[in-house]
Write an enzyme that holds these catalytic residues in place. Sequence first.
Site, PDB file in Angstrom:
ATOM      1  N   HIS A 241      -5.752   3.080   1.258  1.00  0.00           N
ATOM      2  CA  HIS A 241      -5.455   4.119   0.427  1.00  0.00           C
ATOM      3  C   HIS A 241      -6.567   4.263  -0.728  1.00  0.00           C
ATOM      4  O   HIS A 241      -7.183   5.296  -1.004  1.00  0.00           O
ATOM      5  CB  HIS A 241      -4.266   3.750  -0.195  1.00  0.00           C
ATOM      6  CG  HIS A 241      -2.922   3.677   0.907  1.00  0.00           C
ATOM      7  ND1 HIS A 241      -2.565   4.495   1.175  1.00  0.00           N
ATOM      8  CD2 HIS A 241      -2.340   2.644   1.122  1.00  0.00           C
ATOM      9  CE1 HIS A 241      -1.592   4.442   1.975  1.00  0.00           C
ATOM     10  NE2 HIS A 241      -1.387   3.023   2.163  1.00  0.00           N
ATOM     11  N   ASP A 242      -6.940   3.344  -1.392  1.00  0.00           N
ATOM     12  CA  ASP A 242      -7.688   3.283  -2.736  1.00  0.00           C
ATOM     13  C   ASP A 242      -9.054   3.480  -2.494  1.00  0.00           C
ATOM     14  O   ASP A 242      -9.670   4.226  -3.240  1.00  0.00           O
ATOM     15  CB  ASP A 242      -7.268   1.879  -3.589  1.00  0.00           C
ATOM     16  CG  ASP A 242      -5.920   1.819  -4.006  1.00  0.00           C
ATOM     17  OD1 ASP A 242      -5.597   3.109  -4.748  1.00  0.00           O
ATOM     18  OD2 ASP A 242      -5.382   0.909  -3.942  1.00  0.00           O
TER      19      ASP A 242
END
Length: 304
Positions: A241-242
């Site tokens: 995600h990040d």
Amino acid sequence: MRTKPRKVIIDTDPGLDDAVGILLALNHPAFDVRAITTVAGNIGIERTTANAGRLLSAMGRESVPYARGAAKPLSGSGRDEETIHGSDGLGGVALPEPAAPVSGLSAVELFSELLIGAEPGEIDILALGPLTNLAALYLADKDAFARIGRVIIMGGTINEPGNAGPYAEFNMAADPKAAQIVFGSGAEIVLIPLDVTRRLRATPDYLQRLASLETRAAQISADLIAAYFADNAARESRPLHDPCVMLYHLAPKLFEIEPMALAVNDGDRPGALTQVQHGPAINVAMGIDAQAALDCLSDGLGKT
């Protein structure tokens, strides 16, 4: 792909996938990392702050200041993701203890100092966790907040199911009031929701690809992703995600952007996003060239 360095502050709650994104930023010359600020997010403020210091030490970047931010959200009680990230937040991956002490300034104070000391628009914020620190900056020092270039945020979901209940993504659900403030602040925002981040997936083969690289950033990232698989070894892939925030900074053409006005639910579905007719336009990433993005990530982690 961006080659000229741009000043950034990373606001984060590391966190396994946060750590991979941070390692990319610390390793790649396109990022001039001016500071790391922490928020409670995944595993509580003491551990997220210590992890920021450990990542800086592991990369030999002790001169980059890191500051402790919000220990709790503006609204609600916060959330905990220890089952995913491990009790230390890094899945048991051993990193050196912080070589430099945490800043004597709070995250908001460090934000203000760096932004006021820079030209307007010169510093971007890469936001990997709940938006509590940014909302607190807006409430405390609007002059400093107005000097931010862009805020690139990992968070929210538009059409995908949530990962903090059926409707909301974790960072939005952890502090919906803060997200409301930031979305309504007038800042230039790029939002990268689950609709995109779930398409960027690390497989065991990709893990081996990183492990074969010789840089410290790639080796640690391989260990972190291996820990990400550890809670369920039968999974064929895990979402990154990040790191999408850093990848957007590096190569925005990998993403398909749609402008939207979004409302953040602070009631019965905390953190859920709804498209509305009126409100500040936010650039929302709704597509990604996932294979090219994975190549960009491994190339960046492998830079020497």
